[in-house]
Every structure is written in C-alpha cells, then in structure tokens.
Design an enzyme around this catalytic site. Structure first.
Site, short mmCIF file in Angstrom:
data_model
loop_
_atom_site.label_atom_id
_atom_site.label_comp_id
_atom_site.label_asym_id
_atom_site.label_seq_id
_atom_site.Cartn_x
_atom_site.Cartn_y
_atom_site.Cartn_z
N TYR A 102 12.13 -23.93 -34.80
CA TYR A 102 10.74 -24.31 -34.29
C TYR A 102 10.14 -25.16 -35.58
CZ TYR A 102 11.25 -20.98 -30.57
OH TYR A 102 11.84 -20.20 -29.57
N HIS A 141 20.18 -17.56 -31.06
CA HIS A 141 19.02 -18.34 -30.32
C HIS A 141 19.99 -19.55 -29.48
CE1 HIS A 141 15.20 -21.12 -31.01
NE2 HIS A 141 15.53 -20.97 -29.92
#
Ligand code: NAD
Ligand code: MG
Length: 323
Positions: free
Chosen positions: A63, A128
């Site tokens: 992110y 992820h």
C-alpha cells in the site's frame, strides 16, 4: 482486552483467541491509494478510531509502496497504548516491484515491515493476493516459512488474502490443519456481491477466522464513487452510482447502508473499511453502533438491493487466470 467503547462489538477471530472490533481500520488509504492524506489527518484518524474502540489495523508493504506501513506505525506508536491493546496485520508477497512468495523474500519482508511499523511483532501476517502467485508454492513453501516466523515470535498468526474465493479452499484443503489461522476476503460481502456467504460454513469447519474487507466495494458504494483504477465494469459502476443517488434522495448515505449490511453477519469477525479522515472514522463507528443496537433500515436496503439486482455478484478478474 476491554473495549474503550462498549457499544462497538468485539468478535472472536476463529480460534486465535483474538477479539477484533467488528469494524477494522483499513490502512490502504494511508498509503495515498485513494488520494493524498496528510500525516496529521492520518494520526488523528487512527487516534480517534482507537479511542472509539477500533482495535484492529490492517496494512501491507504494497500500500503506497511501504508508505501505509510507515504512516500507520507512527500513528500507532503515538497512541502510547500497551501493545496488547491493538491488533496489527500486515502482508507479504506483494510489493510495488511485483509478487514474490518465496520463503527467502517473505522471511526478509517481515523484518522490513516490523522496522517500518516500529513493532517487535505483528499479530497477523498474510500472504497478499495469492491468486497472483503459484498456489502450490503458497502451500509448500510460503506457509512453512511463515510457520517458522511464528515459532520465533515475529508473527502470532498466519493468513491468506485475495479476490477469487476458490483460492481459499485450494490452500486450506492442502495445508496442515491449524497452520492458516485467518483468511481475508474482499469485495465479496457487500450489498452488490455477497458470495462470501456460501463459504462461511466451510471456513468455520476449518476453524479459520474470517475478515471481510471493502464493504464499500472499494469506493463503488460511496457518494463520491470509486477511484479511477477501480476494476468494475461500466454497468456495475453505473448501478452503484444509481444506488448512491437513490439513498441521497432519501437523505441517507449509501456508505452507511453498505457498511451496516456487511456488519450484520457475525460469522465475519471484522469488516475492514478503508479510512483516511476523522470524519470517516466518526461516521463508520456511528453506523456500526447503530446497526448493532438499533438494527438496519430494512426498507431502504431492499430498495438498494433492487437497484443492484441486475449486477448482483458481478465481479472482475484477478490474478493468473487458469482455463
Ligand atoms: P472500502 O470498501 O473500505 O472503501 C474505501 C473507500 O471508501 C476509501 O476511498 C475511503 O476513503 C472511503 N470511505 C470510507 N468510509 C467512508 C464513509 N463513511 N463515507 C464515504 N466514503 C468512505 O475499500 P478498501 O479500502 O479497499 O478496503 C478496506 C481495507 O481492507 C483496505 O484498506 C485494506 O486494509 C483491506 N483490503 C485488503 C485486501 C487484500 O488483502 N487483498 C484487498 C482489499 C482491501
Ligand atoms: Mg489490497
């Protein structure tokens, strides 16, 4: 851990013993994923969230190219709260440079994440978006590497995340029972797509905790609409826009109705909402308290569901497509 806000429900996360606030703080916006956020606003949002009873914070090195971890870590340290009073999850295997689920990379990754977060351990480390990797590598190499990190105390629990629901059964059917503690699904338990529901009995039978992210469908179910990069089809975007306008016409906010919908299923331990401002934290906590004490607006929800019916459960491709 006792909640600072008895009105904000806490729910058991599978068999982990962790109790998560029913709303979790999604920190991807702190990586400027949905537009720029100042560090002051980020700190204030995290501080208010914690003071209103949110104890679960989710981030990833992906992110904002590590920015989210740094900003979240700083904000959490500024709380000065005892470490056991908040739950932090971060991820491994997905980076702005690309995907790498090798044992070597994920083992190095946790040290980098802990450094950026300024923590000695994370509560949950999740692989992820595993649909972009080789699922057999996740089973045979990545999860075993994470189990070693668990043994040395760098992480407490192990999770996997991604969009297509089939990835969860693929991995959970192949790993030793108890090795994967948590799954994080996103965009599959919102008004427009509730397909995660069918998987809940299976996940329960495996003793796996369930985190559901993106109740606002990554911005589709907000008045401002989704960011430019949103992968939904034009039909889905326009149906969501119509649903938002309908709520507005009735003096209501689609984001509130959408969040409340996701919160009503108690088999989901925590609903992760991306938040980047004090106002969003206030609104979302108020929506959660309202729905778990007063209940939902049945009539408006039915109207919104009717508007979204033609696009119900429509999703988008993600990952390495197999024929
Ligand atoms: P979301 O559905 O939570 O939507 C976030 C967007 O809605 C942001 O633009 C935010 O500013 C806005 N918003 C939040 N509250 C609002 C309100 N009250 N009114 C109007 N707008 C509001 O989507 P998300 O951020 O993608 O998902 C939540 C979190 O879940 C992420 O931050 C991340 O931590 C996690 N997540 C993980 C994965 C994964 O691991 N693969 C995928 C998606 C999300
Ligand atoms: Mg993501």
């Amino acid at each position: 851990m006792a909640s600072a806000n008895p009105k904000l429900q806490r729910r058991d996360l599978g068999l982990t013993g962790l109790k998560l606030s029913c709303i979790g703080f999604g920190a991807s916006p702190l990586g400027n994923v949905f537009g720029a956020v100042s560090e002051d606003e980020a700190n204030s949002a995290v501080r208010l969230a914690f003071s209103l009873g949110i104890n679960f914070f989710d981030t990833s090195p992906y992110y904002g190219g590590t920015l989210s971890e740094k900003v979240l870590g700083k904000a959490l340290r500024a709380l000065g709260a005892p470490r056991e009073e908040f739950v932090v999850s971060t991820k491994c295997g997905r980076y702005v440079e690309g995907f790498d689920f090798s044992a070597e990379r994920v083992t190095k990754s946790i040290d980098e994440s802990l450094e950026r977060l300024g923590l000695d351990y994370v509560d949950i480390l999740q692989c992820h978006d595993i649909e972009f990797g080789d699922l057999d590598q996740i089973v045979n190499e990545t999860i075993p590497a994470l189990l070693k990190l668990k043994q040395v105390g760098k992480i407490r629990f192990i999770g996997i995340t991604g969009l297509p629901l089939g990835i969860f059964t693929y991995v959970l059917d192949r790993v030793p029972p108890g090795s994967v503690d948590v799954i994080l699904s996103y965009c599959h338990y919102s008004i427009n797509d509730s397909t995660l529901e069918d998987l809940l009995p299976y996940l329960k039978s495996k003793g796996v905790g369930v985190i559901s992210a993106s109740p606002l469908a990554m911005g589709l179910l907000t008045e401002n609409g989704p960011p430019e990069w949103h992968p939904a089809s034009p039909e889905l975007k326009s149906a969501c826009r119509a649903a938002g306008a309908h709520c507005k016409g009735k003096g209501e906010n689609i984001a509130k109705i959408a969040l409340q919908y996701s919160l009503l299923n108690k088999e989901i331990s925590s609903v992760l909402v991306g938040m980047n401002s004090v106002r969003q934290v206030q609104e979302n906590v108020a929506a959660a308290v309202e729905v778990t004490t007063v209940g939902k607006d049945e009539e408006l929800l039915k109207e919104v569901e009717a508007i979204l019916e033609p696009v119900k459960n429509q999703t988008w491709p993600s990952g390495i497509q197999k024929s």
